[in-house]
Design an enzyme around this catalytic site. Structure first.
Site, PDB file in Angstrom:
ATOM      1  N   GLU A 177       0.847  -1.203   0.000  1.00 22.52           N
ATOM      2  CA  GLU A 177       0.000   0.000   0.000  1.00 22.52           C
ATOM      3  C   GLU A 177       0.881   1.251   0.000  1.00 22.52           C
ATOM      4  O   GLU A 177       0.616   2.228  -0.690  1.00 22.52           O
ATOM      5  CB  GLU A 177      -0.936   0.006   1.217  1.00 22.52           C
ATOM      6  CG  GLU A 177      -1.976   1.130   1.215  1.00 22.52           C
ATOM      7  CD  GLU A 177      -1.583   2.383   2.006  1.00 22.52           C
ATOM      8  OE1 GLU A 177      -2.256   3.396   1.894  1.00 22.52           O
ATOM      9  OE2 GLU A 177      -0.571   2.343   2.733  1.00 22.52           O
ATOM     10  N   ASP A 215      -8.362   1.253   7.863  1.00 24.61           N
ATOM     11  CA  ASP A 215      -7.019   1.840   7.804  1.00 24.61           C
ATOM     12  C   ASP A 215      -6.854   2.870   8.922  1.00 24.61           C
ATOM     13  O   ASP A 215      -7.799   3.588   9.261  1.00 24.61           O
ATOM     14  CB  ASP A 215      -6.800   2.486   6.421  1.00 24.61           C
ATOM     15  CG  ASP A 215      -5.319   2.652   6.078  1.00 24.61           C
ATOM     16  OD1 ASP A 215      -4.449   2.233   6.875  1.00 24.61           O
ATOM     17  OD2 ASP A 215      -5.022   3.204   4.998  1.00 24.61           O
TER      18      ASP A 215
END
Ligand SMILES: *[C@@H]1O[C@H](CO)[C@@H](O)[C@H](O)[C@H]1NC(C)=O
Ligand SMILES: *[C@@H]1O[C@H](CO)[C@@H](O)[C@H](O)[C@H]1NC(C)=O
Length: 341
Positions: A177, A215
């Protein structure tokens, strides 16, 4: 005629999104048996501790974290399908190896209508600053996904043995990511870009009933906004779960604290939040993005370690998300325990 079609459509949508709320004694059951010590950053035998280390794509730490996740799913009762999605991508420092982990339990009756609640977090960590751990980013969200699967594992088995529900549960641990150098469209979300494009060609995007991205979770007092009209109803379900749990004193955060799930919609800022959901949104997948805005203070700093996680928030996330997953998976009636509140 047009109206009739609209009505039919509404009935159809109603069936697809039927959502059953847990009973109070079921929430109490989850609260009593929550096993949150599994999410204690200092518990060496827990789910979180083994993730709290640098885990750059292709590194030894990355492989160790993957092995930890895989061996955990192998200990669960039911058969979870474990897929390692390995690929090589160009990066600013040359070609690198990445591996997404995709862990799935489909309902036995899913052949004709494959649908999944897909919960997603990234397990890689950032190269800079050196020694960066990324406890909120996203070690705790990864441990939470493992925890959630374990909380509902045997209930799913019971539920599926009696019904015809076709909704499965899927956990996706994405690699790459973080940017390898500086965040750009091509230097970031390597795993998500790879997987979205692969699933598009395999026609698997349609099987995602809802894509929930977790997240930067684990700091105190997060404010979580609703970013997408398509998933707004689920943000409202989270608001309701939080409210009920708080009213029944099952959360540890102060009763008078602001609600985590904010009522104000923020559909207009969704486009500014670059994250793993983007390649899926672009392909029409319905996304619920659970990320605090503003970001926590420790974000992308050396202070983002297990020590700066907030035990109160970690406890409350575990309970709120367990209730959400159980409700989404239609488990009311299958949550054991009869202790009425
Ligand atoms: C939920 O499960 C019950 C059985 O427990 C079933 O009757 C109902 O149809 C299910 N709902 C959905 C939306 O599948
Ligand atoms: C990627 O993995 C392969 C197979 O394990 C290995 O031979 C290769 O050196 C790795 N590449 C990089 C850039 O680390």
């Amino acid at each position: 005629m047009k109206l009739q079609i609209l009505q039919l459509l509404l009935v159809y949508i109603g069936i697809c999104t039927a959502y059953t709320v847990l009973k109070q004694h079921e929430l109490k059951y989850f609260s009593d048996k929550k096993n949150v010590e599994l999410l204690d950053p200092e518990n060496e035998n827990g789910l979180l501790y083994p993730i709290l280390k640098p885990r750059l794509p292709g590194s030894k730490g990355s492989k160790e974290v993957r092995d930890h996740i895989i061996s955990f799913f192998e200990t669960l009762d039911a058969g979870w399908n474990i897929e390692q999605d390995a690929f090589v991508s160009e990066t600013p420092t040359g070609p690198m190896n990445f591996t997404n982990l995709i862990i799935t339990r489909d309902a036995p009756s899913s052949e004709s209508d494959l649908k999944r609640l897909t919960l997603v977090a990234h397990y890689d960590s950032k190269a800079e600053p050196e020694g960066f751990i990324g406890a909120i980013d996203s070690a705790y969200p990864c441990a939470l996904l493992m925890y959630l699967a374990a909380q509902v594992d045997t209930m799913l088995t019971e539920h599926w043995s009696t019904g015809t529900d076709s909704l499965g549960l899927q956990l996706v641990f994405l690699d790459g990511e973080e940017a390898i150098k500086d965040w750009t469209d091509t230097d970031s979300i390597y795993g998500a870009r790879h997987l979205a494009s692969r699933w598009e060609s395999e026609k698997l995007l349609e099987s995602i009933d809802l894509f929930v991205l977790l997240d930067l979770l684990g700091s105190s007092n997060p404010s979580i906004y609703s970013f997408y009209a398509s998933s707004h109803v689920y943000h409202e379900h989270l608001q309701a779960i939080e409210k009920t749990l708080r009213r029944n004193k099952l959360l540890k955060s102060r009763r008078g604290a602001p609600s985590w799930f904010r009522r104000a919609k923020r559909f207009e800022v969704a486009g500014q939040l670059g994250d793993d959901h983007v390649p899926f949104v672009e392909r029409g997948v319905s996304v619920l993005h659970l990320i605090p805005v503003p970001f926590p203070d420790t974000w992308h700093t050396i202070k983002d370690t297990g020590k700066s996680l907030d035990p109160v928030a970690c406890h409350d996330w575990a309970l709120i998300m367990t209730a959400f997953v159980a409700e989404y998976m239609n488990l009311t009636g299958f949550v054991s325990g009869n202790s009425e509140l």
